[in-house]
Motif scaffolding. Structure first.
Motif, PDB file in Angstrom:
ATOM      1  N   ILE A   1       0.854  -1.185   0.000  1.00  0.00           N
ATOM      2  CA  ILE A   1       0.000   0.000   0.000  1.00  0.00           C
ATOM      3  C   ILE A   1       0.889   1.233   0.000  1.00  0.00           C
ATOM      4  N   LEU A   2       0.698   2.090  -1.003  1.00  0.00           N
ATOM      5  CA  LEU A   2       1.441   3.342  -1.107  1.00  0.00           C
ATOM      6  C   LEU A   2       0.554   4.467  -0.584  1.00  0.00           C
ATOM      7  N   ASP A   3       1.048   5.212   0.384  1.00  0.00           N
ATOM      8  CA  ASP A   3       0.314   6.351   0.941  1.00  0.00           C
ATOM      9  C   ASP A   3       0.816   7.618   0.256  1.00  0.00           C
ATOM     10  N   LEU A   4      -0.074   8.315  -0.449  1.00  0.00           N
ATOM     11  CA  LEU A   4       0.293   9.542  -1.161  1.00  0.00           C
ATOM     12  C   LEU A   4       0.160  10.784  -0.286  1.00  0.00           C
ATOM     13  N   GLY A   5      -0.282  10.612   0.960  1.00  0.00           N
ATOM     14  CA  GLY A   5      -0.397  11.732   1.890  1.00  0.00           C
ATOM     15  C   GLY A   5      -1.695  12.495   1.776  1.00  0.00           C
ATOM     16  N   ALA A   6      -2.272  12.532   0.604  1.00  0.00           N
ATOM     17  CA  ALA A   6      -3.545  13.210   0.350  1.00  0.00           C
ATOM     18  C   ALA A   6      -4.124  12.622  -0.931  1.00  0.00           C
ATOM     19  N   ALA A   7      -5.385  12.908  -1.189  1.00  0.00           N
ATOM     20  CA  ALA A   7      -6.021  12.384  -2.396  1.00  0.00           C
ATOM     21  C   ALA A   7      -5.397  13.002  -3.640  1.00  0.00           C
ATOM     22  N   HIS A   8      -5.100  12.161  -4.615  1.00  0.00           N
ATOM     23  CA  HIS A   8      -4.542  12.602  -5.892  1.00  0.00           C
ATOM     24  C   HIS A   8      -5.266  11.890  -7.029  1.00  0.00           C
ATOM     25  N   SER A   9      -5.215  12.493  -8.199  1.00  0.00           N
ATOM     26  CA  SER A   9      -5.709  11.857  -9.419  1.00  0.00           C
ATOM     27  C   SER A   9      -4.558  11.037 -10.001  1.00  0.00           C
ATOM     28  N   VAL A  10      -4.706   9.722 -10.015  1.00  0.00           N
ATOM     29  CA  VAL A  10      -3.630   8.814 -10.419  1.00  0.00           C
ATOM     30  C   VAL A  10      -3.892   8.310 -11.836  1.00  0.00           C
TER      31      VAL A  10
ATOM     32  N   VAL B   1      -6.890   1.911  -6.409  1.00  0.00           N
ATOM     33  CA  VAL B   1      -6.830   3.212  -5.739  1.00  0.00           C
ATOM     34  C   VAL B   1      -8.051   3.365  -4.843  1.00  0.00           C
ATOM     35  N   SER B   2      -7.854   3.991  -3.672  1.00  0.00           N
ATOM     36  CA  SER B   2      -8.971   4.206  -2.758  1.00  0.00           C
ATOM     37  C   SER B   2      -8.639   5.327  -1.784  1.00  0.00           C
ATOM     38  N   ASP B   3      -9.680   5.896  -1.173  1.00  0.00           N
ATOM     39  CA  ASP B   3      -9.495   6.877  -0.102  1.00  0.00           C
ATOM     40  C   ASP B   3      -9.365   6.200   1.255  1.00  0.00           C
ATOM     41  N   LYS B   4      -9.699   4.910   1.309  1.00  0.00           N
ATOM     42  CA  LYS B   4      -9.611   4.155   2.553  1.00  0.00           C
ATOM     43  C   LYS B   4      -8.862   2.857   2.293  1.00  0.00           C
ATOM     44  N   ILE B   5      -8.348   2.274   3.369  1.00  0.00           N
ATOM     45  CA  ILE B   5      -7.680   0.982   3.266  1.00  0.00           C
ATOM     46  C   ILE B   5      -8.700  -0.106   3.569  1.00  0.00           C
ATOM     47  N   TYR B   6      -9.006  -0.912   2.567  1.00  0.00           N
ATOM     48  CA  TYR B   6      -9.960  -2.007   2.719  1.00  0.00           C
ATOM     49  C   TYR B   6      -9.211  -3.330   2.806  1.00  0.00           C
ATOM     50  N   ARG B   7      -9.765  -4.245   3.581  1.00  0.00           N
ATOM     51  CA  ARG B   7      -9.140  -5.554   3.726  1.00  0.00           C
ATOM     52  C   ARG B   7      -9.234  -6.367   2.445  1.00  0.00           C
ATOM     53  N   ASP B   8     -10.353  -6.248   1.744  1.00  0.00           N
ATOM     54  CA  ASP B   8     -10.562  -7.008   0.514  1.00  0.00           C
ATOM     55  C   ASP B   8     -10.001  -6.225  -0.674  1.00  0.00           C
TER      56      ASP B   8
ATOM     57  N   ALA C   1      -8.178   8.560 -15.068  1.00  0.00           N
ATOM     58  CA  ALA C   1      -7.544   8.541 -13.755  1.00  0.00           C
ATOM     59  C   ALA C   1      -8.512   8.055 -12.683  1.00  0.00           C
ATOM     60  N   LYS C   2      -7.941   7.538 -11.604  1.00  0.00           N
ATOM     61  CA  LYS C   2      -8.686   7.217 -10.391  1.00  0.00           C
ATOM     62  C   LYS C   2      -8.169   8.133  -9.279  1.00  0.00           C
ATOM     63  N   VAL C   3      -9.076   8.592  -8.429  1.00  0.00           N
ATOM     64  CA  VAL C   3      -8.721   9.544  -7.379  1.00  0.00           C
ATOM     65  C   VAL C   3      -8.718   8.840  -6.031  1.00  0.00           C
ATOM     66  N   GLY C   4      -7.664   9.053  -5.253  1.00  0.00           N
ATOM     67  CA  GLY C   4      -7.591   8.476  -3.920  1.00  0.00           C
ATOM     68  C   GLY C   4      -6.265   8.778  -3.260  1.00  0.00           C
ATOM     69  N   ARG C   5      -6.211   8.544  -1.962  1.00  0.00           N
ATOM     70  CA  ARG C   5      -4.975   8.771  -1.213  1.00  0.00           C
ATOM     71  C   ARG C   5      -4.071   7.544  -1.246  1.00  0.00           C
ATOM     72  N   TYR C   6      -4.679   6.366  -1.304  1.00  0.00           N
ATOM     73  CA  TYR C   6      -3.909   5.135  -1.197  1.00  0.00           C
ATOM     74  C   TYR C   6      -3.894   4.383  -2.535  1.00  0.00           C
ATOM     75  N   VAL C   7      -2.720   3.853  -2.863  1.00  0.00           N
ATOM     76  CA  VAL C   7      -2.553   3.043  -4.072  1.00  0.00           C
ATOM     77  C   VAL C   7      -2.129   1.646  -3.641  1.00  0.00           C
ATOM     78  N   LEU C   8      -2.900   0.654  -4.047  1.00  0.00           N
ATOM     79  CA  LEU C   8      -2.593  -0.741  -3.719  1.00  0.00           C
ATOM     80  C   LEU C   8      -1.934  -1.419  -4.914  1.00  0.00           C
ATOM     81  N   LEU C   9      -0.745  -1.954  -4.689  1.00  0.00           N
ATOM     82  CA  LEU C   9      -0.108  -2.831  -5.672  1.00  0.00           C
ATOM     83  C   LEU C   9      -0.414  -4.258  -5.238  1.00  0.00           C
ATOM     84  N   TRP C  10      -1.247  -4.945  -5.994  1.00  0.00           N
ATOM     85  CA  TRP C  10      -1.716  -6.269  -5.592  1.00  0.00           C
ATOM     86  C   TRP C  10      -1.179  -7.312  -6.570  1.00  0.00           C
TER      87      TRP C  10
END
Length: 504
Positions: free
Chosen positions: A412-421, A439-446, A470-479
């Motif tokens: 999980i990459l934290d961008l510090g604030a919401a960004h358009s990725v 990409v998400s604004d929250k960290i989800y388990r699933d 683009a997708k907008v969010g603070r967190y980027v998940l590399l899965w």
């Protein structure tokens, strides 16, 4: 001018080109003294083993009538002289302008606006379709085959003749399939700035499209402004494109024309200009552009639903199906474009912190998933963003590619604030892995709850995953749902990441 530079009714003006690997074939700009116009004259020795094939191809090509083709005008023998051998002359129309290769090279391979690219390829496809009516295929379509004239007209050269001289680009394909692959590759090239073409005779001097798992990536993963319907057109035409097994390939040029027309109508509305406007005097700038983004699933649906009716409807190899047009009207009538504005050039988004993501971990080793926010070699995650590709975060070694039943592993990459990725580049340690970027604004388990930006099959050690919007969010998940073979333990599975870059 001496008589040596005149053959029959034609005067040889300038030697335009001779292939470095084939000095026997020379192209001249000539002048027709009877009709007072410039012509193209290709000279080939009469004793060349390809001469009979070239003559037959030129004769067949001369029967194809379409204003977009640089047509064959004349074929004749040039007797030997004391200074030259006997040759065959193939005379064609001349056009002043630039090839697509020259155009793209001049702008540093910057992609064209969507409508301009689709319009150019539409003209090329209609020229190839005209040849298909008399069973004449090009078989060697590449960016240098297409000229945009000084009057902004699209002209195609070398119909049949180029392949007779230098071979089909992919000799494993049928002539019709080779042309479809060429048309799709041209569309890909104009929209992504890289060449995806297949075959044992690749286009020389062109930047090549990135590949993963043996397939070229969809153009939307290279250029963020390519909508889903265009990805679908590529999947149905480019031989090396990744596609689902259920996707039907286009089987001839007229069907390609219909597919492209349906996609253009869906994206822009019949008779309207495209939804992508580029600023700048040359019309190809990237700053201050307004992107009209079409819902991806709807775009895929229109071609998928129409595919069978369009490509197999009616008797014979192709016939337009009126039911397809009705379906298109129904689907497009309910589609609502989403518009977003992009200002400025795409930039790197700093990553403030990284966390390992092992959502299905068994933290207390009791054999059951605990449902906690599991971690995987957490002490090493900072290596992903330390700028040193020699250091890396790696998972543990597992006995199966699904991480012993966990279903995957991630970061999980934290961008510090919401960004358009728009895109994420990943450098793997050792070998590449199947990857998803979410990409998400929250960290989800699933992981499936996160918004999917892009995905790619296992491929090279460095990949870029890019989406049509683009997708907008603070967190980027590399899965990583499927782990590759461990480079250090051949009987185990693991994945390592040495670097990552997020752009938006």
């Amino acid at each position: 001018m001496s008589d040596a530079r005149r053959i029959a009714r034609y005067t040889l003006l300038d030697e335009v080109a001779s292939r470095r690997e084939d000095h026997d074939v020379v192209l001249w700009r000539g002048f027709d003294e009877v009709l007072a116009r410039d012509v193209s004259i290709r000279l080939l020795p009469q004793d060349d083993p390809r001469a009979s094939r070239a003559i037959a191809a030129a004769q067949a090509s001369a029967l194809v009538e379409d204003r977009r083709l640089l047509r064959v005008l004349d074929i004749f023998e040039v007797p030997a002289t004391t200074d030259s051998v006997a040759t065959i002359a193939i005379v064609s129309e001349w056009a002043t302008g630039v090839t697509l290769e020259e155009m793209m090279r001049a702008q540093s391979w910057e992609p064209l606006p969507l409508e301009r690219a689709m319009s150019i390829v539409d003209d090329v496809a209609r020229a190839i379709a005209a040849g298909a009516e008399t069973a004449v295929s090009h078989r060697r379509l590449r960016p240098s085959s297409v000229i945009v004239t000084d009057a902004h007209e699209v002209r195609v050269r070398g119909l049949g003749v180029d392949a007779a001289l230098w071979g089909q680009l992919d000799p494993t394909l049928s002539p019709e399939a080779a042309d479809i692959d060429g048309l799709g590759s041209l569309l890909y090239f104009l929209l992504a700035g890289v060449w995806p073409g297949s075959g044992s005779l690749p286009a020389v001097g062109l930047p090549r499209a990135p590949r993963a798992g043996g397939h070229v990536l969809p153009p939307s993963r290279i250029s963020a402004n390519v909508p889903s319907p265009v990805d679908d057109c590529i999947a149905r035409s480019v031989q090396d494109a990744e596609r689902a097994r259920s996707v039907l390939m286009v089987n001839n040029a007229p069907a390609f024309v219909s597919m492209l027309s349906l996609s253009r109508d869906y994206l822009t509305g019949p008779g309207e200009s495209a939804g992508i406007a580029f600023s700048g005097a040359d019309g190809v700038g990237t700053v201050g552009r307004v992107v009209a983004v079409i819902g991806g699933l709807a775009g895929v649906a229109i071609v998928a639903l129409l595919g069978w009716a369009l490509f197999t409807g009616g008797e014979g190899p192709w016939r337009p199906n009126p039911e397809a047009a009705i379906a298109a009207t129904i689907l497009t009538a309910t589609a609502t474009p989403i518009t977003e504005t992009q200002v400025g050039i795409e930039q790197v988004i700093p990553v403030t912190s990284v966390t390992s993501f092992d959502p299905y971990a068994d933290d207390n080793d009791n054999g059951k998933v605990d449902g906690r926010k599991g971690r995987e070699n957490e002490a090493d995650v900072a290596r992903v963003i330390d700028g040193d590709t020699a250091s890396a975060w790696t998972t543990s070694n597992y006995g199966t590619s699904d991480a012993d039943g966990k279903g995957g592993m991630g970061l999980i990459l934290d961008l510090g604030a919401a960004h358009s990725v728009n895109s994420v580049s990943i450098d793997f340690d050792g070998v590449g892995a199947e990857a998803e970027v979410r990409v998400s604004d929250k960290i989800y388990r699933d992981p499936g709850t996160w918004n999917l930006l892009a995905s790619a099959p296992a491929g090279g050690r460095s990949i870029e995953l890019r989406a049509p919007r683009a997708k907008v969010g603070r967190y980027v998940l590399l899965w990583f749902p499927v782990l590759p073979k461990s480079p250090t333990s051949p009987d185990s599975f693991s994945v390592g990441v040495s670097g990552v870059e997020v752009r938006g």
